[in-house]
Design a protein around this motif. Structure first.
Motif, short mmCIF file in Angstrom:
data_model
loop_
_atom_site.label_atom_id
_atom_site.label_comp_id
_atom_site.label_asym_id
_atom_site.label_seq_id
_atom_site.Cartn_x
_atom_site.Cartn_y
_atom_site.Cartn_z
N MET A 1 -41.07 -46.87 -15.41
CA MET A 1 -40.14 -46.12 -14.88
C MET A 1 -40.54 -45.06 -13.92
N ILE A 3 -40.93 -41.50 -12.18
CA ILE A 3 -40.79 -40.05 -12.81
C ILE A 3 -40.01 -39.08 -11.97
N LEU A 29 -33.83 -34.99 -20.99
CA LEU A 29 -33.96 -36.60 -21.11
C LEU A 29 -32.88 -37.30 -21.80
N PRO A 33 -31.68 -41.16 -18.36
CA PRO A 33 -32.52 -42.19 -18.65
C PRO A 33 -33.69 -42.03 -17.45
N ALA A 35 -37.81 -40.24 -16.82
CA ALA A 35 -39.13 -39.78 -17.63
C ALA A 35 -39.51 -38.48 -17.10
N GLU A 64 -37.45 -42.33 -28.58
CA GLU A 64 -36.86 -42.90 -27.46
C GLU A 64 -37.12 -41.84 -26.36
N ARG A 68 -40.67 -41.24 -23.27
CA ARG A 68 -40.51 -40.66 -21.58
C ARG A 68 -41.34 -39.36 -21.36
N ARG A 70 -44.68 -36.90 -20.88
CA ARG A 70 -46.27 -37.13 -21.05
C ARG A 70 -46.82 -35.76 -20.51
#
Length: 332
Positions: A1, A3, A29, A33, A35, A64, A68, A70
């Motif tokens: 996905m 970013i 988020l 949908p 990241a 979920e 997404r 980090r």
């Protein structure tokens, strides 16, 4: 996905701000949908604290959404680590950044000590004086302990707490855990057992004091066994030490612990097992004892008890507390 959301946090000073940013991003988020990457650069708090707060957030947010997110962490260069004291001959890379004092941990520690040594209750004023902090963080810590049902209010400003209900999980949930520094053996080093490390620690804590160890005391299983030989503990899981560190000090000297063995190095993973664990006490109260193991500076009963609870020795800790309470009970 691809970013779509990036957030950079520079000079992060406390976990409250970090937590607020994480929850805000998680909310974004939840509605989109996409990241996200959260970059933490040059934080004022330690890397361990940042990662610990990140893990807490992951446990509280839907999988979920966290899938997404980090984290990218860029700690402050070692040469720029701040300290309130000069460490002559100690490279900056050997200085471990310390978290800010955890007053919940300090309050919990003193309340446990009062219960086990039959002093019974503590006054709020007494806690403030022993810890040496202002009343606001102390009263906030007491309120947190009261909400979870651990704290009992007595007459006036007297409070007490029964350590029998404490567990590692509960202390972690309350965020009342003292900062602990873990040390492992570096790759290729000669491994030594906790018992071998204990022999060396006894010499460092004996009459011929090593200057860098003047604020360190022996804790955990060997002290508990010396006081209550009937404790049912097989072996020695780790070497526990307590270090008394002033609240304004920002770093800890790793070379001091390497006097136990040249092969020891700092283990930043707070969940990793390690042969040596150093618990930091940031209160003004510095009780140590030399009459438990002759000539060896040993930690107080409360520090020994909390170390056993942290190791998961809850039943043994309860037996130890009961024995110490009986031993210190006033004679009629």
């Amino acid at each position: 996905m691809t970013i779509r959301l990036e957030k950079t946090l520079r000079n992060l000073r406390n976990t409250r701000d970090f937590r607020a940013e994480l929850l805000s991003i998680a909310a974004d988020l939840a509605e989109n949908p996409i990241a996200a990457v959260i970059r933490v650069e040059d934080p004022a708090i330690s890397e361990v604290t940042v990662r610990d707060e990140w893990c807490r957030m992951l446990a509280a947010v839907k999988p979920e959404i966290t899938a997404r997110m980090r984290l990218e962490l860029k700690p402050a260069p070692a040469a720029r680590v701040k300290t309130n004291s000069v460490r002559i001959g100690v490279p900056a890379s050997e200085l471990i950044p310390l978290d800010r004092p955890n007053y919940r941990a300090e309050v919990l520690r003193l309340l446990v000590g009062a219960s086990v040594t039959n002093h019974g209750t503590c006054s709020v004023k007494g806690l403030i004086e022993q810890i040496g902090a202002s009343q606001t963080p102390i009263r906030e810590a007491l309120q947190a302990l009261k909400y979870c049902g651990l704290l009992k209010e007595r007459f006036g400003d007297q409070v007490d707490l029964g350590p029998e209900n404490l567990s590692t999980e509960l202390i972690a949930m309350l965020r009342a855990r003292s900062q602990m520094l873990r040390f492992r053996f570096e790759r290729g080093a000669r491994l030594r057992t906790p018992v071998e490390l204990l022999d060396r620690a006894v010499s460092l804590l004996g009459s011929s004091q090593t200057p860098t160890w003047s604020g360190i005391a022996l804790s955990g299983v060997p002290v508990a066994h010396a006081e209550v030989p009937t404790l049912n503990i097989a072996g020695m899981p780790r070497l526990d030490l307590v270090a008394f560190v002033p609240r304004d000090v920002r770093t800890f000297d790793a070379p001091a612990i390497r006097k136990l063995s040249d092969g020891l190095e700092y283990e930043p993973n707070v969940l990793a097992t390690a042969p040596v664990v150093v618990t930091l006490v940031r209160a003004d109260e510095h009780e140590t004892r030399t009459n438990v193991i002759e000539g060896v500076r040993c930690a107080s009963v409360m520090d020994v008890l909390l170390a056993m609870i942290d190791m998961g020795l809850r039943e043994e800790a309860s037996v130890y507390a009961s024995n110490m309470r009986t031993r210190t009970a006033p004679k009629l």
